[in-house]
Structures are given as C-alpha cells and as structure tokens.
Design an enzyme around this catalytic site. Sequence first.
Site, PDB file in Angstrom:
ATOM      1  N   ASP A   1      -7.359  -1.776   3.800  1.00 14.25           N
ATOM      2  CA  ASP A   1      -6.411  -2.817   3.408  1.00 14.25           C
ATOM      3  C   ASP A   1      -6.784  -4.184   3.959  1.00 14.25           C
ATOM      4  O   ASP A   1      -6.192  -5.194   3.555  1.00 14.25           O
ATOM      5  CB  ASP A   1      -4.994  -2.460   3.892  1.00 14.25           C
TER       6      ASP A   1
ATOM      7  N   ASP B   1      -1.706  -0.808   6.126  1.00 16.26           N
ATOM      8  CA  ASP B   1      -1.976  -0.340   7.486  1.00 16.26           C
ATOM      9  C   ASP B   1      -3.410   0.118   7.705  1.00 16.26           C
ATOM     10  O   ASP B   1      -3.863   0.217   8.837  1.00 16.26           O
ATOM     11  CB  ASP B   1      -1.035   0.819   7.841  1.00 16.26           C
TER      12      ASP B   1
ATOM     13  N   ASP C   1       0.876  -1.162   0.000  1.00 14.73           N
ATOM     14  CA  ASP C   1       0.000   0.000   0.000  1.00 14.73           C
ATOM     15  C   ASP C   1       0.923   1.225   0.000  1.00 14.73           C
ATOM     16  O   ASP C   1       2.080   1.126   0.424  1.00 14.73           O
ATOM     17  CB  ASP C   1      -0.882  -0.017   1.246  1.00 14.73           C
TER      18      ASP C   1
END
Length: 357
Positions: A272, A268, A74
Amino acid sequence: SPSRGLGDVYKRQVFNDWLYRGLVFLVISCPCALVISIPLGYFGGIGAASRTGILFKGSNYLDAITRINAVVFDKTGTLTTGSFRVTSIQATDIPEDELLSLVASVEKKSTHPVAQAIVHYASGRGVKPAIVTSLNELAGYGLEADVEHHQVLVGNIRLLTDRQIAVPEELADCVATVVVCAVDGKYAGQLLLSDTLKEDAVDAIKKLKALKIDNIQMLSGDKQEIVNIFAKELGIDKAYGDLLPEDKAVHLEQLNSVPGMSVAFVGDGMNDAPVLALSDVGIAMGGLGSDAAIESAEYHVDRFDGQAEWDNIYQVGKHRVAHRFAKAFGVPYRNIFYCIHSFTSFLLFSSQRNASV
C-alpha cells in the site's frame, strides 16, 4: 458639489491609512493573538488527536483532511480483521503435511495476514517447516524460494498462470482466498482461507456517508468475486479486485485527476506504500501496518481495535474533524476578536478626528 466629492475621497483615504496603521499596531501590541495562538491551536489539535490514537505528521495535514471528499480503502486488514483461518488443504501427488511444510517454510518470514495464518495452522498441526536457502518476494503475486533443493512457488493463481503452470479450473470460481503451490514447475496443491469483516466496518461506512463522503471505494488484490461479497455487506458501490500494487496506483492517479477531487487512502501493508504516497491524505494503521506504509502516510492510526478504531477512521470526514478540533482553533479566534473589539473605538476616533481637521 465637486469639492464635497473630493472631501469624501480624502476622508476615505485618511480612514484607510489609519485603519492600516491600527492593524499594524494590533499585530505589534498583541502578538499572542495572531502569532502564537494559531500555531498553538494546531499543536493542541495534534495533541488532542494523539490521545485518541491518531498521529499527525504535521499541522498542515490538519487542513488537508478537512478537504477530503473521497475515501479509498484497502480491504485485507483494513476493513476486514485480517485474521485468516485455513478452511481446507488439498495436495496433489504429495502428502498434505509435506505440502503444508513447504508452504509454511516459504511464508514464515512474510508479514502478510494470509502467510501468518498458514504458519499458525502448520504449527497447530505439528508440521515443522523445511529449510529455505533463498527467498524472493514477487509483489502482487506471491513468493519464490529454494527449499531443500526444490524450486517452490507459493502465491495466488496469477503467479502460476504467469509461469504457465496449470491450475484446477474450479479454483477460479472459488469464493475464498486461495493460496496455490507449485514444486519444480508442477502444481502441488492449494489451501483455502477465509476472512471476516471487522465488527464495526459496516457502521463506519454508514457514518462516513452521513458525513457526506459518498465516494467510498475499496481496492484489493483478492478475486473480484470475494471483493464483491464484502462490498455488498459494507454498502460500498465501487469495489475493485484482482489488482496488483501498480494497478492500485494507476487507479488512484485516475481518481486524483478528477477536478476538485481530494482523496484519502487507508491501508496497512507494504504494497500500500505507493498508493499512500500518491493520495492527498494517506492513513496507515500504525499498530498493524508495515514500516513502508507508515513512512508513506501522513496519518498513523496507532490504536486500531474495537469501536475505537472506527472512531479514528471517522476523522477522515471534514465535518467531524472540524468539530473535533474546534476548541483548539477557538483560542485564536477569541483572542483576535477581543483585540479588535478593544481597539475599534480608538481607530474610529483617530480617523474621524483627523478627517475633521
């Protein structure tokens, strides 16, 4: 001769029989080597990892991480600092402070780094938030709220486009994180924010490539133009922007469908969580991540600051992990070797003696 051939077969059968009995005796007489040392090695590895800030959910994940050959990151808060800074604000038909008050009111309860940056910016300007009576999160788009009898939309450009609210064309080409706002169905203004890479991010990607993990990708909900800039700085060839949470999940499913592919995802945020659950190895930042992300991951990176944070991510590489826990797994190997060495003479002597009778 035929009799000699039968004798050789008989000798092999006797040897195999006594070898089997000897191995049974080995297991019974030395359970520490085969029964205790191996799980103890896993526990030692988990304990050693926890001292560096890596928290494993189970010993089976120690094996899973050694098979990783692709890592997907990410962007926001993982490769970047997530410490956004408001660089400009522009209002339409209402005062800037009123626009900022509305946006900060809606973003106040969000844990997203962009939302926290806006709330901090409003506080620094002495702007007080308004009263929010209802709030609805629109995953991948933004927030919808009722603020002092006004319907307020705060989020990305896709949110207003989806609601058929016109947005200034120049914002589409803006290389910055854009937060737009609409009040009662009319465009009210926008805030521009900037983010920066973590200081060790580039070095981390280089070290992952040195571990022969060449399939490194980055997924983000930010505009593709912004993602391309960060990807170029990081040396990542495959970077995808303008993704909703479900788009990230579809992308990971496609990656998992490739034969022989074992994927780790590092993230995080709450958005996600589905991708972390779909990956072969999910890695969540325990110190920064949402509870949903931490629950869905197999690993938590508890400490995530400075050089230490990227040393933890390096453990995704199979060679580094194998080396890091070599001492823990060396115990059973030494014990088994010692036991086999001790009983080898006895086994050979027994089998040869029975064969000669």
